[in-house]
Enzyme design. Sequence first.
Site, mmCIF file in Angstrom:
data_model
loop_
_atom_site.group_PDB
_atom_site.id
_atom_site.type_symbol
_atom_site.label_atom_id
_atom_site.label_comp_id
_atom_site.label_asym_id
_atom_site.label_seq_id
_atom_site.Cartn_x
_atom_site.Cartn_y
_atom_site.Cartn_z
ATOM 1 N N LYS A 74 49.835 14.031 -0.082
ATOM 2 C CA LYS A 74 49.730 13.409 -1.395
ATOM 3 C C LYS A 74 49.457 14.551 -2.372
ATOM 4 O O LYS A 74 48.404 15.192 -2.323
ATOM 5 C CB LYS A 74 48.617 12.359 -1.400
ATOM 6 C CG LYS A 74 48.547 11.543 -2.680
ATOM 7 C CD LYS A 74 47.595 12.203 -3.641
ATOM 8 C CE LYS A 74 47.518 11.497 -4.971
ATOM 9 N NZ LYS A 74 46.759 12.318 -5.949
ATOM 10 N N GLY A 106 38.250 17.536 -2.367
ATOM 11 C CA GLY A 106 38.127 17.141 -3.766
ATOM 12 C C GLY A 106 36.718 16.727 -4.118
ATOM 13 O O GLY A 106 35.752 17.211 -3.518
ATOM 14 N N SER A 107 36.605 15.812 -5.056
ATOM 15 C CA SER A 107 35.288 15.469 -5.599
ATOM 16 C C SER A 107 34.533 14.511 -4.686
ATOM 17 O O SER A 107 35.111 13.818 -3.850
ATOM 18 C CB SER A 107 35.448 14.827 -6.976
ATOM 19 O OG SER A 107 35.963 13.514 -6.842
ATOM 20 N N GLY A 122 36.192 11.383 -2.696
ATOM 21 C CA GLY A 122 36.091 11.512 -1.252
ATOM 22 C C GLY A 122 35.372 10.337 -0.616
ATOM 23 O O GLY A 122 35.785 9.813 0.424
ATOM 24 N N GLU A 145 36.259 17.189 2.408
ATOM 25 C CA GLU A 145 35.415 18.265 1.918
ATOM 26 C C GLU A 145 35.126 17.949 0.462
ATOM 27 O O GLU A 145 36.037 17.911 -0.373
ATOM 28 C CB GLU A 145 36.152 19.597 2.079
ATOM 29 C CG GLU A 145 35.248 20.789 1.858
ATOM 30 C CD GLU A 145 36.007 21.892 1.189
ATOM 31 O OE1 GLU A 145 35.705 22.167 0.020
ATOM 32 O OE2 GLU A 145 36.910 22.458 1.826
ATOM 33 N N CYS A 184 35.129 25.885 -4.040
ATOM 34 C CA CYS A 184 34.154 24.989 -3.417
ATOM 35 C C CYS A 184 32.986 25.791 -2.850
ATOM 36 O O CYS A 184 31.932 25.233 -2.562
ATOM 37 C CB CYS A 184 34.816 24.162 -2.322
ATOM 38 S SG CYS A 184 35.763 25.138 -1.166
ATOM 39 N N GLU A 235 26.418 19.635 -8.307
ATOM 40 C CA GLU A 235 27.470 20.630 -8.498
ATOM 41 C C GLU A 235 28.089 20.528 -9.889
ATOM 42 O O GLU A 235 28.376 19.433 -10.376
ATOM 43 C CB GLU A 235 28.554 20.437 -7.425
ATOM 44 C CG GLU A 235 29.634 21.529 -7.463
ATOM 45 C CD GLU A 235 30.736 21.305 -6.426
ATOM 46 O OE1 GLU A 235 30.811 20.199 -5.856
ATOM 47 O OE2 GLU A 235 31.522 22.248 -6.197
#
Lengths: 483, 483
Positions: free
Chosen positions: A150, A205-206, A210, A229, A266, A346
């Site tokens: 995707k 991603g975020s 996620g 992740e 990340c 974060e």
Amino acid sequence: MTADTTPAELEQALADAAGAAAALGSAEPAVRAGWIRAVADALDAAADELVPIAMRETSLPEPRLRGEVGRSTGQLRMFADALVEGSLLEVIIDTADAQAKPVPRPDLRRVLVPLGPVLVFAASNFPFAFSVCGGDTASALAAGCPVIVKAHPGHPELSVRTAAVMIEALRAAGAPDGSLGLILGFDVGVIALKDPRITAAGFTGSVPAGKALHEISVTRPEPIPFYGELGSLNPVFVTQAAIDARGNDIATGYVGSFTLGVGQFCTKPGLLFLPAGHGLQDKLTEAAGGVASATMLNDRIKDTFDSGLDRLGKVDGVRVWSAGGATLLQTTVSELLARQDEILEECFGPVSIVVEYDGLDELRSAIAAFDGNLTATLHAEESDNELATELLPLLTARAGRVLWNGWPTGVAVSWAQHHGGPFPSTVGSIHTSVGVTAARRFQRPVAYQDAPDPVLPAVLRDANPLGITRRINGVISQDEVER
Amino acid sequence: MTADTTPAELEQALADAAGAAAALGSAEPAVRAGWIRAVADALDAAADELVPIAMRETSLPEPRLRGEVGRSTGQLRMFADALVEGSLLEVIIDTADAQAKPVPRPDLRRVLVPLGPVLVFAASNFPFAFSVCGGDTASALAAGCPVIVKAHPGHPELSVRTAAVMIEALRAAGAPDGSLGLILGFDVGVIALKDPRITAAGFTGSVPAGKALHEISVTRPEPIPFYGELGSLNPVFVTQAAIDARGNDIATGYVGSFTLGVGQFCTKPGLLFLPAGHGLQDKLTEAAGGVASATMLNDRIKDTFDSGLDRLGKVDGVRVWSAGGATLLQTTVSELLARQDEILEECFGPVSIVVEYDGLDELRSAIAAFDGNLTATLHAEESDNELATELLPLLTARAGRVLWNGWPTGVAVSWAQHHGGPFPSTVGSIHTSVGVTAARRFQRPVAYQDAPDPVLPAVLRDANPLGITRRINGVISQDEVER
């Protein structure tokens, strides 16, 4: 503007992936490895076309993107090598033992087989290494799973072109049609994730995205593994001895690391813990002040960064040391512990917080305040070895990678790498998304009991015709099996 | 009657487990292996006390239960051996490479570390091997995780006594207090599963209970891995050549397997596919008719079995060939395919269905009708090798263990074993609950980057002081590391 995948196109992609699964999964390791190497070669050959598209779509600089292509193609070849050597298949053979107690033991031969079609949600910040040709795709193909990526909306044209290069290379090398597919569109990805033909998913991603995709994966009628992740603060802890020995290098190394790729890693060090009285404020603000402003990956990330900066700047006890191309904030451990929900969140982009600690008890308290992270770093000298030995278990409990005297940005691709940490940095902390063992996320074991040699897959036969590495009656070798 | 664990006792158990985690997890492999061997020795020594309790609570016969003790203590010793040998820790070391492209590579040393306290939901049908001292407990302790076992209500006194023997053995051997705990009560188990101190869960039981506990595990604020073994039909497919060569043996072997342990095995063969005209009806009904009635594990299982039998007996196209101690039903593939939702549902107990197929196309259709199973079995002769080679991928797609000319009941404990299959037989089909690799369910990798040798855990040090097996720069050995 690249259009979203239509329902008919999605159905075709899913059908193609399902149709490719048997042939891709049953291909002999060296054959599949050849297909993967063909993809790597084609990507290297297409770098001159792909890198400029990536530069335009992500605003990342050319050397970084060329390095990322090399990292990605090197990663594909690493998986091909591990496939040929055989360890990726984890063959374990126990021969029959009529004398075994309490009951005789049959001949058992275990091998890892592919799960089936894998859905990969590409990341924005590594348009090669964690996108269409990234580690999730490479490890899934190595495992023998067809992949549907995707695309991330941040680099749609690059995604389409990268996929085209890879699909053509797979076709030319003889891989089954449907080994790789690409879909575009948020809703399309969710529909694909719910499709019973998808057997596992990888995501970078975020945290909110996620968590939402994880919940869909595990509450489907047939739950599937979801490897996400999500986010990480990557704290760095510095001892007084390290400051004394190389304080200035630490200051410049830190600023270089948290501003690398415009802070869009990340593994960006989000906090630097320094002993009070470190005397590095001038050096740090000078280094941060020298960082030029740079364009972020896309407007959404820029907006999120700006609001995150705004939020952090308003937290009581957080002071601004430097602003501009790099934002350097400062607080103390006692202030952090008083407002840890606000400070330990974060903020993706070129910002980091210097946290001053007053004595080792405060340092220990600071480490204990963290949830799971991808990395934790210690800067220490040989004279700190006793302290470091004490801190090691605390850091290990909170991170998937623990570094000495380095910076967490930059994730080497090798056998021993681990990229993944306790929740919330990773959903599924028992697996890695980088390194050879990443393939295991997309494999399941099957044991054959007392099967006749000619019927077994070649990797399990007595004569070891492919010469792979196997564990036979507990001992690893490339030997034949003696019955 | 054993009372449910009180809230205060549960809190104590959780606190004790959390308190034991660091010491248990950081113990050197040989030390932890010694504690596990002490548990095995104590269980063997206590067999004369424990087996009679098990006989009274489960109605299982003494020889079976004595065998199960031996299987369980052998399993504990297998994990201890794998810990000392080192493979259970999966150490991978890549030394620094300043010449690596595109960037220099740091020194990376990866090892599997324990997740933390593990909650084990014990099964009813193996009061030793899948209960307090079973594979989930053994593999979690080997991984270095404290274990809290939620006792199965079918054998509470045995659970309490088994735990007492194990806890005393752990204490005497020097293991940290809290390495093992026992809780009783359904609600107590659910509360424990939601506790943030629990980091993973293992379960063996019914599909509905497993699905409910899985959902709790993965939708907690911090999701945790849940390994559930839920249910399986374990189909057996027999070729005409096998009938010709040894039809009578197949008939008696089958009846012996599906009635073993009063049919209360997760690997019970629930369906036997025979070619039409097999001529074995008399032999099968004679064998089934010779099976004496036996007491089931408990009243709830007996009630569920009776209603399942009643349900199956009313399905159109299902005929009763034999009833009594063993119930043998019969249908055809075409009838099964017309009513597969009704027929392909596990009925736990001494019942199985003979399904007659008319030609190989029907055999292929029958295989394709199955969802995931723990096992699938083929009875075939050498003359069938071509057919077997064709069927192997179909069976592999639907099972975790594929057997030739044997019976799925009986799960050997060894390196190569795999016990787990595609959903719904297992939640988490990429893992096994039996065999050395079962420990991996409770471990996560950590990579140390550029750490000084004296600070590293002994298993990662250059000199390999413990002499364990490691992968160094891609090659497995017991060598020292040369930097």
